[in-house]
Design an enzyme around this catalytic site. Structure first.
Site, mmCIF file in Angstrom:
data_model
loop_
_atom_site.group_PDB
_atom_site.id
_atom_site.type_symbol
_atom_site.label_atom_id
_atom_site.label_comp_id
_atom_site.label_asym_id
_atom_site.label_seq_id
_atom_site.Cartn_x
_atom_site.Cartn_y
_atom_site.Cartn_z
ATOM 1 N N ALA A 66 -5.945 -5.116 -1.798
ATOM 2 C CA ALA A 66 -7.283 -4.554 -1.995
ATOM 3 C C ALA A 66 -7.576 -3.689 -0.779
ATOM 4 C CB ALA A 66 -8.288 -5.681 -2.130
ATOM 5 N N GLY A 111 -3.841 -8.197 -3.167
ATOM 6 C CA GLY A 111 -4.196 -7.767 -4.521
ATOM 7 C C GLY A 111 -3.063 -7.024 -5.213
ATOM 8 N N GLU A 114 -0.837 -9.687 -6.510
ATOM 9 C CA GLU A 114 -1.550 -10.288 -7.655
ATOM 10 C C GLU A 114 -1.475 -9.390 -8.890
ATOM 11 O OE1 GLU A 114 -4.976 -10.860 -4.997
ATOM 12 O OE2 GLU A 114 -5.131 -12.877 -5.851
ATOM 13 N N GLU A 134 -3.761 -12.807 2.670
ATOM 14 C CA GLU A 134 -5.220 -12.925 2.773
ATOM 15 C C GLU A 134 -5.667 -13.863 3.882
ATOM 16 O OE1 GLU A 134 -3.557 -12.797 -0.035
ATOM 17 O OE2 GLU A 134 -4.597 -11.527 -1.468
HETATM 18 N N1 DAK Z 1 -6.398 -1.390 2.606
HETATM 19 C C1 DAK Z 1 -6.756 -0.188 3.128
HETATM 20 N N2 DAK Z 1 -5.878 0.616 3.760
HETATM 21 C C2 DAK Z 1 -4.625 0.195 3.893
HETATM 22 C C3 DAK Z 1 -4.196 -1.059 3.403
HETATM 23 C C4 DAK Z 1 -5.155 -1.870 2.713
HETATM 24 N N3 DAK Z 1 -4.833 -3.050 2.151
HETATM 25 N N4 DAK Z 1 -2.886 -1.196 3.690
HETATM 26 C C5 DAK Z 1 -2.519 -0.086 4.355
HETATM 27 N N5 DAK Z 1 -3.558 0.745 4.472
HETATM 28 C C6 DAK Z 1 -3.590 2.063 5.133
HETATM 29 C C7 DAK Z 1 -3.526 1.913 6.638
HETATM 30 O O1 DAK Z 1 -4.784 1.617 7.161
HETATM 31 C C8 DAK Z 1 -3.008 3.281 7.041
HETATM 32 O O2 DAK Z 1 -4.074 4.198 6.990
HETATM 33 P P1 DAK Z 1 -4.238 5.326 8.122
HETATM 34 O O3 DAK Z 1 -4.329 4.598 9.420
HETATM 35 O O4 DAK Z 1 -2.977 6.167 7.987
HETATM 36 O O5 DAK Z 1 -5.484 6.057 7.717
HETATM 37 C C9 DAK Z 1 -2.047 3.634 5.897
HETATM 38 O O6 DAK Z 1 -2.409 2.802 4.781
HETATM 39 C C10 DAK Z 1 -0.599 3.338 6.220
HETATM 40 O O7 DAK Z 1 -0.529 1.996 6.670
HETATM 41 P P2 DAK Z 1 0.168 1.569 8.045
HETATM 42 O O8 DAK Z 1 0.095 2.676 9.050
HETATM 43 O O9 DAK Z 1 -0.385 0.252 8.429
HETATM 44 O O10 DAK Z 1 1.684 1.430 7.582
HETATM 45 P P3 DAK Z 1 2.796 0.474 8.163
HETATM 46 O O11 DAK Z 1 4.075 0.870 7.508
HETATM 47 O O12 DAK Z 1 2.758 0.425 9.648
HETATM 48 O O13 DAK Z 1 2.394 -0.994 7.644
HETATM 49 C C11 DAK Z 1 1.679 -2.622 5.990
HETATM 50 C C12 DAK Z 1 2.391 -1.272 6.291
HETATM 51 C C13 DAK Z 1 1.568 -2.758 4.478
HETATM 52 C C14 DAK Z 1 2.505 -3.763 6.544
HETATM 53 C C15 DAK Z 1 0.289 -2.612 6.656
HETATM 54 O O14 DAK Z 1 -0.366 -1.396 6.298
HETATM 55 C C16 DAK Z 1 -0.568 -3.764 6.260
HETATM 56 O O15 DAK Z 1 -0.376 -4.868 6.783
HETATM 57 N N6 DAK Z 1 -1.509 -3.549 5.343
HETATM 58 C C17 DAK Z 1 -2.483 -4.523 4.951
HETATM 59 C C18 DAK Z 1 -1.867 -5.519 4.043
HETATM 60 C C19 DAK Z 1 -2.832 -6.586 3.602
HETATM 61 O O16 DAK Z 1 -3.352 -7.333 4.414
HETATM 62 N N7 DAK Z 1 -3.061 -6.647 2.303
HETATM 63 C C20 DAK Z 1 -3.925 -7.613 1.739
HETATM 64 C C21 DAK Z 1 -5.281 -7.042 1.675
HETATM 65 S S1 DAK Z 1 -6.456 -8.309 1.227
HETATM 66 C C22 DAK Z 1 -11.644 -10.201 -3.794
HETATM 67 C C23 DAK Z 1 -10.507 -10.402 -4.494
HETATM 68 C C24 DAK Z 1 -9.294 -9.996 -3.987
HETATM 69 C C25 DAK Z 1 -9.205 -9.416 -2.770
HETATM 70 C C26 DAK Z 1 -10.360 -9.220 -2.091
HETATM 71 C C27 DAK Z 1 -11.574 -9.591 -2.589
HETATM 72 N N8 DAK Z 1 -12.885 -10.660 -4.305
HETATM 73 C C28 DAK Z 1 -12.898 -11.722 -5.323
HETATM 74 C C29 DAK Z 1 -14.118 -10.178 -3.778
HETATM 75 C C30 DAK Z 1 -7.916 -9.039 -2.247
HETATM 76 C C31 DAK Z 1 -7.672 -8.994 -0.945
HETATM 77 C C32 DAK Z 1 -6.502 -8.325 -0.403
HETATM 78 O O17 DAK Z 1 -5.654 -7.776 -1.090
#
Ligand code: DAK
Length: 260
Positions: A66, A111, A114, A134
């Site tokens: 997400a 997400g 998922e 998460e």
């Molecule tokens: N969201 C927003 N931007 C993201 C992102 C994300 N999940 N993942 C990556 N990006 C963006 C980065 O911020 C970066 O943007 P800029 O800085 O270039 O503007 C760009 O994509 C490239 O990412 P990186 O520079 O970080 O690239 P790397 O190769 O170094 O790293 C990575 C890749 C995938 C390991 C890293 O980007 C990372 O750890 N990303 C986050 C992964 C993560 O934590 N995903 C889970 C998100 S939480 C809900 C229900 C469900 C959810 C929420 C609420 N409700 C019921 C209300 C779900 C939650 C989630 O999915």
């Protein structure tokens, strides 16, 4: 609806849905989820589409989760609305009459993981990475990860992934049964196309009933589920496809299914 974050392409009887925000690693914000919902609801009505492939645009990600920058600003009400929308997308994929194949071409996190879990089949490229990170953000999965992951890989392995937030590679995903197969990156879409074409050559009613029976039956105890299967099996006999399939076998020719 105008699509800005998702591309919908049709290749004969196969639709390819591409989540296309590569700069944000295809992270799911509100608009992207809305567009996905629209695509799956629309495709559900399209009888000529027999299978759907879901993939991510760009080279790096299926979906990195997400959209954290979008979520960061949400208040409670907006968070709930966002969660409900995410669940609606997952349900639209599961309830689509056509099988949905996730072509996982890179990061499938949170997400994004998922989203792949809601699909019927997952095919991964060698570069794919899966995880439910998460807990690193102080939350739990909110698009069905705590429910679908244990049903797919078993409780112990699911708990390890959910509690540690660890990322696993494609080989490990294959080992634990999270993906059906792993292929070279440049073969991913063609592998999914071949699989999709195999499916679209079968009787559409049988495929729809198969998907429905697997998904609904998995929510039931085994006795009820088998009774349910018997009812669904009976439904096939109300179709012209069943007559054609069996007639074709006896006449030693390929069936020509009409989806009736
Ligand atoms: N969201 C927003 N931007 C993201 C992102 C994300 N999940 N993942 C990556 N990006 C963006 C980065 O911020 C970066 O943007 P800029 O800085 O270039 O503007 C760009 O994509 C490239 O990412 P990186 O520079 O970080 O690239 P790397 O190769 O170094 O790293 C990575 C890749 C995938 C390991 C890293 O980007 C990372 O750890 N990303 C986050 C992964 C993560 O934590 N995903 C889970 C998100 S939480 C809900 C229900 C469900 C959810 C929420 C609420 N409700 C019921 C209300 C779900 C939650 C989630 O999915």
């Amino acid at each position: 609806m105008e699509l800005h974050n998702v591309r919908l392409e049709k290749e004969g009887a196969v639709a390819v849905v591409v989540i296309d925000r590569p700069k944000a690693l295809n992270a799911l914000n509100y608009d992207t989820l809305k567009e996905l919902l629209y695509c799956f609801k629309t495709l559900a009505q399209e009888k000529e589409i027999g299978a759907i492939i879901l993939t991510g645009g760009g080279e790096k990600a299926f979906v990195a989760g997400a959209d954290i920058s979008y979520m960061q600003e949400l208040n409670g009400l907006e968070g709930a609305e966002f969660g409900a929308l995410g669940h609606a997308v997952m349900a639209a994929i599961e309830d689509a009459p056509q099988p949905v194949i996730a072509a996982v071409n890179g990061f499938a996190l949170g997400g994004g993981c998922e989203l792949s879990l809601a699909c019927d089949i997952r095919v991964a490229s060698e570069t794919a990475k899966f995880g439910q990170p998460e807990v690193n953000l102080g939350v739990i999965p909110g698009f069905g990860g705590t429910q679908r992951l244990p049903r797919i890989v078993g409780k112990g392995i699911a708990c390890e992934l959910l509690y540690t937030g660890d990322m696993i590679d494609a080989a490990e995903a294959l080992r634990i049964g999270l993906v059906n197969k792993v292929v070279a990156t440049d073969e991913l879409l063609d592998t999914c196309r071949v699989m999709a074409s195999k499916i679209t050559a079968k009787g559409p009613i049988a495929i729809r009933l198969c998907k429905e029976t697997v998904n609904n039956g998995m929510q039931m105890d085994i006795t009820r589920a088998n009774r349910y299967e018997a009812t669904q099996f009976g439904q096939c006999f109300a179709s012209e496809d069943q007559k054609e399939g069996m007639k074709a076998f006896l006449e030693k020719r390929k069936p020509s299914f009409q989806g009736k």
